[in-house]
Design a protein around this motif. Structure first.
Motif, PDB file in Angstrom:
ATOM      1  N   VAL A 286       5.207  30.729  86.472  1.00  0.00           N
ATOM      2  CA  VAL A 286       3.869  30.285  86.873  1.00  0.00           C
ATOM      3  C   VAL A 286       2.870  30.574  85.764  1.00  0.00           C
ATOM      4  N   TYR A 287       2.924  31.800  85.228  1.00  0.00           N
ATOM      5  CA  TYR A 287       2.007  32.202  84.163  1.00  0.00           C
ATOM      6  C   TYR A 287       2.202  31.343  82.915  1.00  0.00           C
ATOM      7  N   SER A 288       3.472  31.139  82.540  1.00  0.00           N
ATOM      8  CA  SER A 288       3.771  30.343  81.344  1.00  0.00           C
ATOM      9  C   SER A 288       3.325  28.891  81.519  1.00  0.00           C
ATOM     10  N   SER A 289       3.536  28.340  82.707  1.00  0.00           N
ATOM     11  CA  SER A 289       3.139  26.948  82.974  1.00  0.00           C
ATOM     12  C   SER A 289       1.630  26.788  82.896  1.00  0.00           C
ATOM     13  N   LEU A 290       0.892  27.746  83.427  1.00  0.00           N
ATOM     14  CA  LEU A 290      -0.575  27.685  83.369  1.00  0.00           C
ATOM     15  C   LEU A 290      -1.061  27.798  81.933  1.00  0.00           C
ATOM     16  N   ARG A 291      -0.390  28.649  81.128  1.00  0.00           N
ATOM     17  CA  ARG A 291      -0.759  28.773  79.709  1.00  0.00           C
ATOM     18  C   ARG A 291      -0.567  27.446  78.981  1.00  0.00           C
ATOM     19  N   GLN A 292       0.455  26.715  79.393  1.00  0.00           N
ATOM     20  CA  GLN A 292       0.740  25.423  78.768  1.00  0.00           C
ATOM     21  C   GLN A 292       0.002  24.271  79.451  1.00  0.00           C
ATOM     22  N   ARG A 293      -0.879  24.631  80.386  1.00  0.00           N
ATOM     23  CA  ARG A 293      -1.710  23.666  81.110  1.00  0.00           C
ATOM     24  C   ARG A 293      -0.883  22.680  81.923  1.00  0.00           C
ATOM     25  N   ASN A 294       0.238  23.174  82.395  1.00  0.00           N
ATOM     26  CA  ASN A 294       1.099  22.368  83.260  1.00  0.00           C
ATOM     27  C   ASN A 294       0.941  22.891  84.688  1.00  0.00           C
ATOM     28  N   VAL A 295      -0.180  22.513  85.327  1.00  0.00           N
ATOM     29  CA  VAL A 295      -0.510  23.033  86.659  1.00  0.00           C
ATOM     30  C   VAL A 295       0.507  22.554  87.698  1.00  0.00           C
ATOM     31  N   GLY A 296       0.973  21.321  87.542  1.00  0.00           N
ATOM     32  CA  GLY A 296       1.939  20.778  88.493  1.00  0.00           C
ATOM     33  C   GLY A 296       3.209  21.604  88.546  1.00  0.00           C
ATOM     34  N   ARG A 297       3.709  21.974  87.402  1.00  0.00           N
ATOM     35  CA  ARG A 297       4.918  22.799  87.364  1.00  0.00           C
ATOM     36  C   ARG A 297       4.652  24.167  87.964  1.00  0.00           C
ATOM     37  N   ALA A 298       3.503  24.750  87.666  1.00  0.00           N
ATOM     38  CA  ALA A 298       3.162  26.062  88.203  1.00  0.00           C
ATOM     39  C   ALA A 298       3.113  26.045  89.727  1.00  0.00           C
ATOM     40  N   LEU A 299       2.702  24.919  90.307  1.00  0.00           N
ATOM     41  CA  LEU A 299       2.572  24.840  91.764  1.00  0.00           C
ATOM     42  C   LEU A 299       3.878  24.461  92.464  1.00  0.00           C
ATOM     43  N   PHE A 300       4.560  23.432  91.969  1.00  0.00           N
ATOM     44  CA  PHE A 300       5.613  22.798  92.762  1.00  0.00           C
ATOM     45  C   PHE A 300       7.040  23.001  92.247  1.00  0.00           C
ATOM     46  N   ASP A 301       7.205  23.591  91.090  1.00  0.00           N
ATOM     47  CA  ASP A 301       8.549  23.759  90.524  1.00  0.00           C
ATOM     48  C   ASP A 301       9.383  24.718  91.383  1.00  0.00           C
ATOM     49  N   THR A 302      10.707  24.619  91.244  1.00  0.00           N
ATOM     50  CA  THR A 302      11.592  25.539  91.985  1.00  0.00           C
ATOM     51  C   THR A 302      11.351  26.984  91.579  1.00  0.00           C
ATOM     52  N   GLY A 303      10.800  27.169  90.386  1.00  0.00           N
ATOM     53  CA  GLY A 303      10.421  28.508  89.956  1.00  0.00           C
ATOM     54  C   GLY A 303       8.919  28.694  89.944  1.00  0.00           C
ATOM     55  N   GLY A 304       8.174  27.772  90.595  1.00  0.00           N
ATOM     56  CA  GLY A 304       6.723  27.883  90.663  1.00  0.00           C
ATOM     57  C   GLY A 304       6.276  28.613  91.919  1.00  0.00           C
ATOM     58  N   ILE A 305       5.019  28.390  92.307  1.00  0.00           N
ATOM     59  CA  ILE A 305       4.470  29.097  93.471  1.00  0.00           C
ATOM     60  C   ILE A 305       5.224  28.710  94.742  1.00  0.00           C
ATOM     61  N   CYS A 306       5.502  27.428  94.921  1.00  0.00           N
ATOM     62  CA  CYS A 306       6.246  26.993  96.112  1.00  0.00           C
ATOM     63  C   CYS A 306       7.654  27.577  96.119  1.00  0.00           C
ATOM     64  N   GLY A 307       8.320  27.559  94.968  1.00  0.00           N
ATOM     65  CA  GLY A 307       9.655  28.146  94.874  1.00  0.00           C
ATOM     66  C   GLY A 307       9.633  29.637  95.125  1.00  0.00           C
ATOM     67  N   PHE A 308       8.607  30.317  94.613  1.00  0.00           N
ATOM     68  CA  PHE A 308       8.457  31.756  94.824  1.00  0.00           C
ATOM     69  C   PHE A 308       8.305  32.064  96.316  1.00  0.00           C
ATOM     70  N   LEU A 309       7.427  31.319  96.984  1.00  0.00           N
ATOM     71  CA  LEU A 309       7.196  31.554  98.420  1.00  0.00           C
ATOM     72  C   LEU A 309       8.443  31.212  99.241  1.00  0.00           C
ATOM     73  N   PHE A 310       9.087  30.094  98.922  1.00  0.00           N
ATOM     74  CA  PHE A 310      10.285  29.677  99.656  1.00  0.00           C
ATOM     75  C   PHE A 310      11.387  30.737  99.540  1.00  0.00           C
ATOM     76  N   TYR A 311      11.696  31.119  98.314  1.00  0.00           N
ATOM     77  CA  TYR A 311      12.761  32.103  98.079  1.00  0.00           C
ATOM     78  C   TYR A 311      12.356  33.482  98.595  1.00  0.00           C
ATOM     79  N   GLY A 312      11.095  33.864  98.351  1.00  0.00           N
ATOM     80  CA  GLY A 312      10.623  35.183  98.770  1.00  0.00           C
ATOM     81  C   GLY A 312      10.607  35.344 100.281  1.00  0.00           C
ATOM     82  N   MET A 313      10.176  34.302 101.003  1.00  0.00           N
ATOM     83  CA  MET A 313      10.125  34.395 102.463  1.00  0.00           C
ATOM     84  C   MET A 313      11.528  34.532 103.057  1.00  0.00           C
ATOM     85  N   ILE A 314      12.482  33.786 102.514  1.00  0.00           N
ATOM     86  CA  ILE A 314      13.864  33.899 103.001  1.00  0.00           C
ATOM     87  C   ILE A 314      14.421  35.277 102.669  1.00  0.00           C
ATOM     88  N   ALA A 315      14.177  35.764 101.440  1.00  0.00           N
ATOM     89  CA  ALA A 315      14.708  37.067 101.019  1.00  0.00           C
ATOM     90  C   ALA A 315      14.121  38.196 101.863  1.00  0.00           C
TER      91      ALA A 315
END
Length: 647
Positions: free
Chosen positions: A461-490
């Protein structure tokens, strides 16, 4: 985690100033030239300033001379006032090579005659028993005499039916380990047939050249000639050694300067010119940019335009890693995967911490950790191997966890004095071989894996924001959505297994499903958020069908990435199991062999485990964590610099 800021340099000026500019840039050791056409869209009418490098030939000549003299090529520091021109370097290289060629040609001629004489002495020594002039034997009118050697076992075959001949007479003269030296006589009319027979018997013919007297006399003559040639060879070698001793310093200085200018000329070849002016572009670290700019602007007619790397992302600025001395050795692993893009985070510090931590957990033994530290020190200080500096902290980590496990060279209770006597515990914290700890070790390994994967997603998320790739930071499997999805299950699974708390209520599950749906449509959502007008797929039906399979792969990757960390627990248990085998073998062998088996077993286990753990931890880094946040698609910062300069 640092990537040093870099500046883009655009240098223009008159062509007659280019050599001075090139020299300044080269001596700075911080300039990385780049293609002018990539910096400027309109380069019509521009041509390359130079295509050939005039310094390459002098470097080759001096290198050839040094090879002939036995001088090891190396760069040396030269005095500031030593500034030979190209003409001086070229003239010196020609003079040096001509002089050395004269010596080496003469030495080669003497060496050739020396070798021929030595070979003649060796061959003649086998025929000194012949008290006849060789010329008489070789010049017989009707009989041919052939000298040489034949394998011992084949001499006996001469009388057999397969090789029998009434017109051949073989006269042995001397013998050595596997051969008999001699001469065979045959009528000249039958010489072809005799040659075929002896060829099948692996007869090797000797050549005597100009021998025209008895072999014994010729042998003495060759010995005298050999002594003269040996003396001549010594004399010319002494001359070469003397010349080398007197001139090696000067030769290395000219070699260094020629190599230096040869290297700097590569900068000039990247320049382009038009109407008597040149343009040169490249990259310089921010810390050196101002100083270099001032030096260049002192040159008449030269102008320098400097812009930041962030402003030139489309040009893919080169990356210079910047880490502290503790984490710098781990750049070796980072660069094995690839260099980060500019504005992408440098994972070296993350690798340093996680690699040392996981290595220590998997390699927990005070004694074996100490061996790894010693091995690392030797590898670095003796062989200068980069892996040596990595093994030192890894070995220390292994010693720390060895204290926690109470394990010293496989002795599971060697640290009881510390745990019970000093810390006041009832027993050591972790009994690896106890079945009641097995489940805890396995669950802990999975927990560590989940934590590290979540950290890797945060880094993404941090790296994507640095590269101004907000979409990846939000929706990627390793982005905020991926973090919440995996974290909630874990978290839900952890609370259910550990405390019996069930978080998987309809509302909780609905939130997880919504996150998964968002991840499912991540590609068009990323494009939409990033402002891409072509965010819609060409075919929604095709997109959905394709993403169903990709989503299955994503779900499997979450599971497999997590389960991969079970190998951490596996190696903790494997170490204890392997050492138990060693002790079993030592106890079975008896008192005499107990210590040798124990020493050998510990060495073998330590070596195997170190190798396997290094590989397995690196695999976890690259495949389970790096893939979440790191592309490694940048290009390294490689300035034009004369390296390995030493006294």
């Amino acid at each position: 985690m640092g990537v040093e800021k870099i500046k883009a340099f655009s240098i223009i000026g008159r062509v007659d100033s280019l050599d001075t500019v090139t020299l300044v840039l080269g001596k700075s050791g911080v300039f990385q030239p780049d293609d002018v056409k990539s910096f400027y869209s309109n380069t019509r009418g521009f041509t390359r300033v130079s295509s050939g490098n005039p310094y390459s030939e002098p470097v080759t000549r001096i290198s050839s001379a040094m090879t002939a003299l036995g001088i090891t090529p190396k760069y040396v520091r030269t005095k500031k006032n030593f500034k030979p021109t190209f003409e001086e370097i070229d003239a010196y290289s020609k003079m040096l090579l001509s002089k050395i060629d004269g010596y080496t040609k003469k030495r080669g001629d003497i060496q050739r005659r020396y070798n021929e004489c030595k070979r003649g002495i060796e061959e003649t020594s086998h025929f000194v028993s012949l008290d006849r002039n060789l010329e008489e034997l070789l010049d017989m009118e009707y009989v041919k005499a052939v000298f040489g050697r034949i394998p011992k076992e084949n001499v006996k075959k001469l009388g057999t039916d397969a090789y029998k001949s009434d017109f051949i007479e073989f006269v042995p003269c001397s013998q050595e380990d596997n051969y008999i030296w001699g001469v065979y006589f045959v009528p000249k009319t039958e010489s072809d047939k005799a040659e075929r027979i002896f060829s099948r018997l692996y007869f090797e013919e000797s050549r005597f050249g100009e021998m025209d007297e008895a072999p014994s006399k010729w042998y003495k003559s060759l010995q005298g000639e050999f002594e003269k040639l040996e003396k001549s060879l010594e004399q010319i070698n002494e001359k070469l050694d003397s010349y080398t001793a007197e001139n090696s310093g000067k030769i290395l200085k000219y070699y260094t300067k020629a190599a230096e200018y040869n290297l700097y000329f590569t900068i000039k070849t990247r320049a382009m010119e038009k109407d008597g002016s040149f343009c040169l572009t490249g990259w310089v670290p921010e810390s050196d940019a101002e100083k270099l700019k001032r030096k260049l602007e002192k040159i008449e007619s030269v102008e320098v335009n400097v812009s930041g790397g962030n402003e030139e992302l489309k040009l893919s600025p080169p990356v210079k890693l910047k880490n502290c001395f503790l984490t710098r050795p781990f750049e070796f692993y980072t660069q094995m995967y690839g260099v980060p893009r500019y504005r992408e985070i440098d994972p070296t510090s993350f690798v340093a911490f996680t690699y040392v931590l996981l290595f220590g957990i998997m390699f927990g033994d005070v004694g074996h950790g100490f061996i790894v530290v010693l091995a690392g020190l030797l590898m670095w200080f003796i062989k200068h191997m980069p892996i040596g500096k990595i093994l030192i902290p890894c070995g220390i980590s292994g010693m720390v966890f060895g204290v926690i496990y109470g394990d010293v060279f496989g002795f599971e209770h060697a640290m009881d004095w510390f745990h019970i006597g000093i810390l006041g515990l009832r027993e050591k914290p972790i009994e690896v071989m106890s079945s009641k700890f097995t489940g805890t070790i396995l669950m802990s390994a999975v927990g560590i894996g989940i934590a590290l994967l979540l950290v890797a997603m945060c880094l993404n998320v941090y790296s994507s924001l640095r590269q101004r790739n907000v979409g990846r930071a939000l929706f990627d499997t390793g982005g905020i959505c991926g973090f919440l999805f995996y974290g909630m299950i874990a978290v839900g699974m952890f609370l259910m297994i550990t405390f019996g708390v069930n978080l998987f209520t309809p509302l909780y599950v609905s939130a997880i499903v919504i996150l998964f749906v968002v991840i499912f449509f991540r590609e068009p959502l990323e494009k939409l958020v990033n402002g891409d007008k072509n965010w819609k797929p060409e075919s929604w039906g095709g997109f959905i069908t394709e993403n169903i399979f990709e989503s299955i792969e994503v779900l499997l990757s979450y599971v497999t990435n997590t389960m991969s960390f079970l190998r951490v627990a596996a190696f903790v248990l494997v170490h204890a199991g392997m050492m138990q085998v060693v002790f079993t073998l030592a106890n079975t062998a008896g008192t005499v062999a107990y210590i040798p088996i124990l020493v050998f077993g510990n060495g073998l286990v330590a070596a195997l485990e170190c190798l396997l753990v290094c590989i397995q931890v690196l695999r976890l880094e690259f495949y389970e964590m790096f893939s979440r946040f790191y592309s490694g698609e940048g290009r390294p910062y490689e300035p034009v610099r004369l390296s390995l300069v030493r006294n």
